[in-house]
Write an enzyme that holds these catalytic residues in place. Structure first.
Site: not given
Ligand code: 0GY
Length: 301
Positions: A31-32, A77, A124, A130, A257, A262
C-alpha cells in the site's frame, strides 16, 4: 500547472532510517501511492486535498532503502479517476509494481485491458467522506462485476463506524475484497469490543475478505516514538493489527502508505514503521505470509 499544497500539509520524511528488521526476500510494500509530479500528471479538479509531489523515482528509492522487492501502488483520491501517474509508475517499475485503480462506470473495456497489461489488479472504492464524494452503490457494483472478469479484486476504504451500513454491499461483492488499514478501528475502543468484533466477523464469515494491517501512524491516538520512545510507538494500534494477523494469516497484507497523505501532526519514519512488523507478526512464518506469500499470490500469480 502550479498547485499549492493544502495548508498545513506535511511533507513526507526524506531521511528514513534503515530498518533493523530485515525484510524476508520477496517482500512487497502493498500500500503506497505516487503523487504527480503535478507538472506531468495534474491533480484532479474534484480532489479534497492537494499534496506535495511524490514521484515514482522517490517511491522506488524508498523501496530499495527499506529492503522491499516490489510495490502495490494504490490510486489516491487527489488524482481522482485519472490513473496516469500510477500507470506510468507501473510501466517504469520493470515488473516490480502492481496497481489498484479508480474507475468510473464509463470506463471502456479497452481501458481495462490496457490497465491490466500495465499491471493493475484491482479497483478501489473509497467511502471516507472527507476524501471523496458519494458514488451510488449500483455504479460500484456494476464496476465490480466488470473487473471480476479480469480476475481483479476490490479494495475498500471506510471508517469502522460505517461498517454496519456498508455490510450488505461488501458481502455482496463478487470478488476478493481487500480492506484498507484494518477497517480503520477507533483504537480508543477495546480490541475485543463490539465495533472491532464486527470487523473480525466480516473476515471470519467471508473468506474472500482480506485486510491490510497498515497505517499505525494514521490510527494511533497515543502517537509516535518522538513522544513516547520507540518501544511504545503506536502501541495502541498494534493489538488490532496483531489480532487480525494471527486470526487470518493467509489474508493479510502490509504497506507503508508512503507518502502518508493527510497526516496532521507528524510524519512517520518509514524505517521505524518496518521495525514494528515483528510486533504484529511475531513469527518468521507469519512475517513470510504477510510480506511475501500473500501479496505475491494476490498480485503476481
Ligand atoms: C491512505 C489514506 C488516506 C488517503 C487516501 O486516496 C487517498 O487520498 O487513501 C487518508 O487520508 O486517510 O490510504 O493513503
Amino acid at each position: 500547472m502550479e498547485f499549492t499544497k493544502t495548508p498545513g500539509w506535511l511533507d513526507w520524511y526524506t531521511g528514513p532510517s534503515k530498518p533493523r528488521f530485515q525484510l524476508p526476500p520477496g517482500s512487497v510494500d502493498a500500500h503506497c501511492h505516487v503523487f504527480g509530479p503535478s507538472d506531468q500528471f495534474p491533480y484532479a479538479p474534484e480532489r479534497k486535498y492537494t499534496p506535495c509531489d511524490a514521484s515514482k523515482q522517490q517511491l522506488f528509492a524508498l523501496r530499495d532503502h527499506l529492503g522491499f522487492e516490489k510495490n502495490v501502488i494504490v490510486q489516491a483520491t487527489c488524482h481522482g479517476s485519472d490513473n496516469r501517474a500510477m500507470l506510468d509508475a507501473l510501466q517504469h517499475s520493470e515488473g516490480r509494481a502492481r496497481g489498484v485503480a479508480t474507475v468510473r462506470r464509463d470506463v471502456s473495456d479497452e481501458d481495462l485491458q490496457a490497465m491490466h497489461l500495465a499491471g493493475v489488479r484491482g479497483v478501489r472504492f473509497n467511502f471516507v467522506k472527507r476524501l471523496v464524494d458519494f458514488t451510488p452503490k449500483d455504479e460500484l457494483m456494476e464496476i465490480a462485476g466488470r473487473i471480476a472478469k479480469w480476475g481483479w479484486h476490490v479494495v475498500v476504504y471506510f471508517e469502522a463506524v460505517d461498517l454496519p451500513e456498508l455490510w450488505d454491499f461488501f458481502t455482496a461483492l463478487p470478488t476478493t475484497v481487500v480492506v484498507d488499514h484494518t477497517g480503520r478501528p477507533d483504537v480508543r475502543k477495546p480490541v475485543d469490543g463490539p465495533e472491532f468484533e464486527l470487523f473480525v466477523k466480516l473476515m471470519r464469515e467471508h473468506p474472500n475478505v482480506w485486510s491490510k494491517v497498515s497505517c499505525p501512524e494514521r490510527l494511533s491516538v497515543t502517537g509516535p516514538w518522538a513522544l513516547h520512545g520507540e518501544q511504545n510507538a503506536y502501541q495502541d494500534v498494534l493489538p488490532f493489527a496483531r489480532r487480525i494477523v494471527q486470526a487470518f494469516p493467509d489474508r493479510v497484507l502490509w504497506g507503508t502508505d508512503w507518502p502518508h497523505p493527510n497526516l496532521k501532526d507528524h510524519m512517520p519514519d518509514d524505517g521505524l514503521l518496518v521495525d514494528l512488523i515483528p510486533r504484529i507478526a511475531p513469527t518468521a512464518e507469519l512475517q513470510r505470509k504477510l510480506l511475501v506469500d500473500n501479496p505475491n499470490r494476490l498480485y503476481w500469480s
